[in-house]
Design a protein around this motif. Structure first.
Motif, PDB file in Angstrom:
ATOM      1  N   LYS A 191       0.833  -1.205   0.000  1.00 23.55           N
ATOM      2  CA  LYS A 191       0.000   0.000   0.000  1.00 23.55           C
ATOM      3  C   LYS A 191       0.871   1.259   0.000  1.00 23.55           C
ATOM      4  N   VAL A 192       1.900   1.251   0.830  1.00 29.82           N
ATOM      5  CA  VAL A 192       2.766   2.429   0.917  1.00 29.82           C
ATOM      6  C   VAL A 192       3.561   2.599  -0.379  1.00 29.82           C
ATOM      7  N   ALA A 193       3.990   1.490  -0.979  1.00 28.07           N
ATOM      8  CA  ALA A 193       4.753   1.574  -2.231  1.00 28.07           C
ATOM      9  C   ALA A 193       3.902   2.188  -3.332  1.00 28.07           C
ATOM     10  N   ARG A 194       2.617   1.798  -3.402  1.00 33.89           N
ATOM     11  CA  ARG A 194       1.727   2.374  -4.419  1.00 33.89           C
ATOM     12  C   ARG A 194       1.519   3.871  -4.163  1.00 33.89           C
ATOM     13  N   LEU A 195       1.319   4.232  -2.913  1.00 27.53           N
ATOM     14  CA  LEU A 195       1.131   5.645  -2.572  1.00 27.53           C
ATOM     15  C   LEU A 195       2.372   6.453  -2.946  1.00 27.53           C
ATOM     16  N   SER A 196       3.533   5.901  -2.687  1.00 30.02           N
ATOM     17  CA  SER A 196       4.781   6.595  -2.990  1.00 30.02           C
ATOM     18  C   SER A 196       4.930   6.845  -4.488  1.00 30.02           C
ATOM     19  N   GLN A 197       4.641   5.829  -5.301  1.00 23.73           N
ATOM     20  CA  GLN A 197       4.787   5.985  -6.744  1.00 23.73           C
ATOM     21  C   GLN A 197       3.769   6.978  -7.307  1.00 23.73           C
ATOM     22  N   ASP A 198       2.554   6.961  -6.775  1.00 26.62           N
ATOM     23  CA  ASP A 198       1.544   7.927  -7.225  1.00 26.62           C
ATOM     24  C   ASP A 198       1.935   9.351  -6.829  1.00 26.62           C
ATOM     25  N   GLN A 199       2.441   9.513  -5.618  1.00 25.89           N
ATOM     26  CA  GLN A 199       2.874  10.844  -5.180  1.00 25.89           C
ATOM     27  C   GLN A 199       4.055  11.337  -6.002  1.00 25.89           C
ATOM     28  N   ALA A 200       4.946  10.436  -6.382  1.00 27.28           N
ATOM     29  CA  ALA A 200       6.067  10.827  -7.237  1.00 27.28           C
ATOM     30  C   ALA A 200       5.564  11.307  -8.596  1.00 27.28           C
ATOM     31  N   GLY A 201       4.517  10.649  -9.115  1.00 22.21           N
ATOM     32  CA  GLY A 201       3.920  11.086 -10.364  1.00 22.21           C
ATOM     33  C   GLY A 201       3.294  12.466 -10.249  1.00 22.21           C
ATOM     34  N   GLU A 228       6.061  26.841  -2.075  1.00 19.77           N
ATOM     35  CA  GLU A 228       5.402  26.312  -0.883  1.00 19.77           C
ATOM     36  C   GLU A 228       4.534  25.105  -1.238  1.00 19.77           C
ATOM     37  N   ASN A 229       3.811  25.198  -2.359  1.00 19.00           N
ATOM     38  CA  ASN A 229       2.982  24.076  -2.793  1.00 19.00           C
ATOM     39  C   ASN A 229       3.844  22.865  -3.129  1.00 19.00           C
ATOM     40  N   PHE A 230       4.954  23.110  -3.833  1.00 17.02           N
ATOM     41  CA  PHE A 230       5.852  22.020  -4.170  1.00 17.02           C
ATOM     42  C   PHE A 230       6.466  21.413  -2.915  1.00 17.02           C
ATOM     43  N   ASN A 231       6.817  22.264  -1.966  1.00 17.21           N
ATOM     44  CA  ASN A 231       7.420  21.789  -0.723  1.00 17.21           C
ATOM     45  C   ASN A 231       6.457  20.883   0.038  1.00 17.21           C
ATOM     46  N   GLU A 232       5.158  21.239   0.032  1.00 20.65           N
ATOM     47  CA  GLU A 232       4.157  20.403   0.708  1.00 20.65           C
ATOM     48  C   GLU A 232       4.077  19.025   0.063  1.00 20.65           C
ATOM     49  N   GLN A 233       4.046  19.005  -1.283  1.00 19.88           N
ATOM     50  CA  GLN A 233       3.989  17.723  -1.981  1.00 19.88           C
ATOM     51  C   GLN A 233       5.265  16.916  -1.760  1.00 19.88           C
ATOM     52  N   ALA A 234       6.411  17.607  -1.803  1.00 18.26           N
ATOM     53  CA  ALA A 234       7.680  16.912  -1.582  1.00 18.26           C
ATOM     54  C   ALA A 234       7.755  16.347  -0.165  1.00 18.26           C
ATOM     55  N   GLU A 235       7.207  17.097   0.808  1.00 20.09           N
ATOM     56  CA  GLU A 235       7.202  16.626   2.193  1.00 20.09           C
ATOM     57  C   GLU A 235       6.300  15.412   2.362  1.00 20.09           C
ATOM     58  N   GLU A 236       5.152  15.419   1.674  1.00 22.17           N
ATOM     59  CA  GLU A 236       4.264  14.251   1.718  1.00 22.17           C
ATOM     60  C   GLU A 236       4.975  13.017   1.168  1.00 22.17           C
ATOM     61  N   LEU A 237       5.685  13.198   0.059  1.00 21.75           N
ATOM     62  CA  LEU A 237       6.428  12.072  -0.516  1.00 21.75           C
ATOM     63  C   LEU A 237       7.543  11.632   0.427  1.00 21.75           C
ATOM     64  N   ARG A 238       8.202  12.588   1.079  1.00 18.36           N
ATOM     65  CA  ARG A 238       9.266  12.238   2.023  1.00 18.36           C
ATOM     66  C   ARG A 238       8.726  11.415   3.178  1.00 18.36           C
ATOM     67  N   GLN A 239       7.571  11.827   3.715  1.00 20.46           N
ATOM     68  CA  GLN A 239       6.970  11.090   4.818  1.00 20.46           C
ATOM     69  C   GLN A 239       6.581   9.676   4.388  1.00 20.46           C
ATOM     70  N   THR A 240       6.089   9.548   3.155  1.00 24.99           N
ATOM     71  CA  THR A 240       5.725   8.225   2.644  1.00 24.99           C
ATOM     72  C   THR A 240       6.965   7.360   2.485  1.00 24.99           C
ATOM     73  N   GLU A 241       8.047   7.957   1.989  1.00 24.22           N
ATOM     74  CA  GLU A 241       9.292   7.195   1.843  1.00 24.22           C
ATOM     75  C   GLU A 241       9.847   6.788   3.204  1.00 24.22           C
ATOM     76  N   ILE A 242       9.704   7.661   4.195  1.00 27.37           N
ATOM     77  CA  ILE A 242      10.138   7.310   5.551  1.00 27.37           C
ATOM     78  C   ILE A 242       9.314   6.146   6.091  1.00 27.37           C
ATOM     79  N   LEU A 243       7.993   6.177   5.810  1.00 28.07           N
ATOM     80  CA  LEU A 243       7.130   5.082   6.254  1.00 28.07           C
ATOM     81  C   LEU A 243       7.543   3.782   5.573  1.00 28.07           C
ATOM     82  N   LYS A 244       7.874   3.865   4.282  1.00 26.64           N
ATOM     83  CA  LYS A 244       8.384   2.679   3.578  1.00 26.64           C
ATOM     84  C   LYS A 244       9.645   2.169   4.253  1.00 26.64           C
ATOM     85  N   ALA A 245      10.546   3.075   4.564  1.00 23.64           N
ATOM     86  CA  ALA A 245      11.814   2.681   5.192  1.00 23.64           C
ATOM     87  C   ALA A 245      11.579   2.058   6.565  1.00 23.64           C
TER      88      ALA A 245
END
Length: 603
Positions: A191-201, A228-245
């Motif tokens: 589930k987290v891997a799918r979320l990460s790839q979608d957020q990267a897209g 700021e908008n990009f930073n929010e999206q990048a932070e969401e992806l970072r949190q997802t990658e941390i959850l994956k890790a």
């Protein structure tokens, strides 16, 4: 974008048609990898024989050297087999990646405009690049090593049972919690891997939009807000990658800790077994050497399982696009008339977007455009003018009714042939990162210098010859190195060079001054005298140059006639004409005129 939910093997099996041609090479790579693991498992047995048969009082020293030589040969063989595995799989895997990428691009070109309306470009880009790149690495490494690792562990445990069933049971007991944890890990990580790839897209889409709209962001001083908008999206992806890790780290901790605990317990038990004579010293050493060999694959399985789950997600994302159906297709037996006159007709045509089928944009459109006639289409903003034009080349399909050319329904023509018959120029011009020549001759039946010169002349785009490299000048991404008026003239020249029977123009002259527009219209009438033209007009001067005018009101054609007739007898038409924008200034043309006046004064 529907997210496919399927089992791992169901998803991965969809790769088989792509992998089948390279299956022999993959099998050779698998065999080499498996042999390398078997060689590694053989080394502990050499040590067992060495200890039990040679390392004792009076033992021959030559046996030690022989054993060392055997271990050296086995080590070299293992390294050679690993190299052969890479040799067999790297090139075929990259071939599959390239073929899948080309197939995806080809399918994207074939899919309807409505599909591209729904999908962000970044999502498609991430599927074409990141996902397929990961699948290539998984096919060349992850899939093979997952099989080899599993077989190595099974064979290793069997060898361990042959040496000491008591010690083997201790290690087998440690495998039970690992298997339970692996099941939980698979569910959470997928589930987290799918979320990460979608957020990267999504993040890729944001980057692309920002790059394309950089002039707007700078002009309005919105760079900080975009950041700021990009930073929010990048932070969401970072949190997802941390959850994956975190999920991977937890699983790795379990598969590392439990075998180590089993190793410690087994060591104590093994010493006791040697003390009472149930186990030889050589067998004990060989047992723990074998345990060390299979410990690495066990610890490695967390990463391999994560790769497999990510590959499953990449496959699902790839086939989400590939499974999308092109609804605008050619019939089995298309009509191919020997000659087309270009009579365009809308017959009770109704159109609604796929996501709002109960809210039609166009309703019961009935309109006849005679061969060689120029028909202007006017209406207030949102009346459906652009949607109507896009029905002609079948960029969109009518929901009800029909559109015909020379009495033949557009759906009876071959799509490729139809789009050679119909040429389009939009107000929002799209140019490609190529030369002026390549852009203008994109759809030309005969891409000759004569066709290029004529198209540029008709579109009043002679400025192209004055560019640094003339018509070979690279105009940059989306033509942003040119002014708005220059881009429109290049786009119009592209439509003219296609030599169409039906020309569809969505206000392509909006950025031109009146004088240039008149010159373009005059040349269009001369060169395309037999071409049927349907043009959306936002300026009174464009309307006045048309043979007839069609009034579009709330998605319906409410009046058709000459400009003078409608102006005299239709109040809504007078309102639309009065609301049309005043003539814009084309600064490029004005500066050019000033330069000409200055040169004349100097002379």
């Amino acid at each position: 974008m529907a997210k496919t939910q399927s089992s791992f093997f169901t998803s991965i099996s969809r790769l088989y048609p792509h992998v089948r041609p390279i299956m022999p090479q993959l099998l050779m790579g698998l065999i080499c990898a498996l042999l390398a693991s078997l060689v590694a498992l053989t080394i502990p047995q050499v040590l067992r024989v060495l200890i039990n048969e040679t390392l004792h009082a009076g033992g021959a020293t030559t046996a030690v050297w022989i054993s060392a030589g055997v271990v050296l040969v086995l080590g070299v063989a293992e390294a050679g087999l690993v190299s052969l595995r890479r040799y067999f799989v790297i090139k075929p895997a990259t071939t599959v990646e390239t073929r899948m990428r080309v197939s995806l691009y080809d399918h994207l070109q074939d899919l309807t405009v409505s599909f591209h309306d729904r999908w962000g470009s970044g999502q498609l880009l991430s599927r074409a690049m990141s996902d397929l790149n990961f699948l290539r690495r998984w096919m060349a490494f992850g899939a093979i090593m997952l099989v080899v690792t599993s077989l190595t562990v099974i064979i290793g445990i069997a060898v361990m049972f042959a040496m000491s069933w008591q010690l083997a049971l201790i290690f087998l007991a440690a495998a039970i919690p690992i298997m339970i944890n692996a099941f939980r890990f698979r569910t959470r990580f997928s589930k987290v891997a799918r979320l990460s790839q979608d957020q990267a897209g999504d993040l890729a889409t944001t980057v692309e939009e920002s790059v394309h709209g950089i002039r707007v962001l700078k002009a309005f001083g919105r760079g900080r807000e975009a950041l700021e908008n990009f930073n929010e999206q990048a932070e969401e992806l970072r949190q997802t990658e941390i959850l994956k890790a975190k999920h991977l780290a937890t699983f790795t901790m379990v598969v590392t800790l439990l075998p180590e605990l089993a190793l410690g317990t087994g060591l104590v038990t093994g010493v006791l077994l040697v003390a009472d004579g149930s186990l030889s010293i050589g067998a004990l050493v060989a047992f723990f050497a074998t345990a060390a060999v299979i410990a690495t694959p066990v610890e490695f399985c967390g990463m391999l399982l994560a790769m497999a789950l990510t590959a499953k997600t990449a496959v699902d994302r790839h086939f989400e696009v590939m499974d999308s159906v092109n609804t605008i297709t050619s019939p089995e037996n298309p009509v191919r008339p020997a000659e087309l006159r270009g009579a365009l007709s809308f017959n009770n045509a109704t159109f609604a977007y796929e996501d709002a089928p109960d809210k039609p944009i166009l309703k019961d459109i009935n309109l006849e455009v005679k061969p060689g006639e120029t028909m202007a289409l006017v209406g207030i903003t949102g009346s459906g003018k652009s949607a109507l034009l896009q029905l002609v080349p079948r960029l969109y399909e009518v929901t009800e009714g029909s559109v015909t050319i020379d009495g033949v329904d557009l759906r009876e023509y071959d799509v490729g042939h139809l789009r050679k018959v119909v040429a389009v120029a939009f107000e929002d011009t799209t140019l490609f990162s190529s030369s002026v020549r390549d852009n203008v001759l994109l759809g030309a039946p005969e891409p000759t210098d004569e066709a290029l010169d004529e198209a540029l002349d008709v579109a009043q785009a002679q400025f192209a010859y004055a560019l640094p490299d003339g018509v070979e000048t690279l105009i940059g991404e989306e033509g942003l190195s040119l002014s708005g008026g220059q881009r429109q003239r290049i786009a119009l020249a592209r439509a003219i060079a296609a030599k169409p029977r039906v020309l569809v123009l969505d206000d392509p002259l909006s950025a031109l001054d009146v004088n240039t527009e008149e010159l373009v219209e005059a040349r269009l009438r001369e060169v395309l005298a037999d071409t049927t033209t349907l043009i959306v007009a936002h300026r009174p001067s464009t309307v006045a140059l048309a043979d007839r005018v069609a009034l579009l009101e709330d998605g319906r054609i409410t009046a058709v006639g000459t400009h003078s007739e409608l102006l005299a007898g239709n109040p809504h038409y007078r309102y639309v004409i009065a609301s049309l924008e005043t003539e814009p200034r084309d600064l490029d043309s004005e500066l050019s005129d000033l330069d000409d006046e200055a040169e004349d004064a100097i002379r």
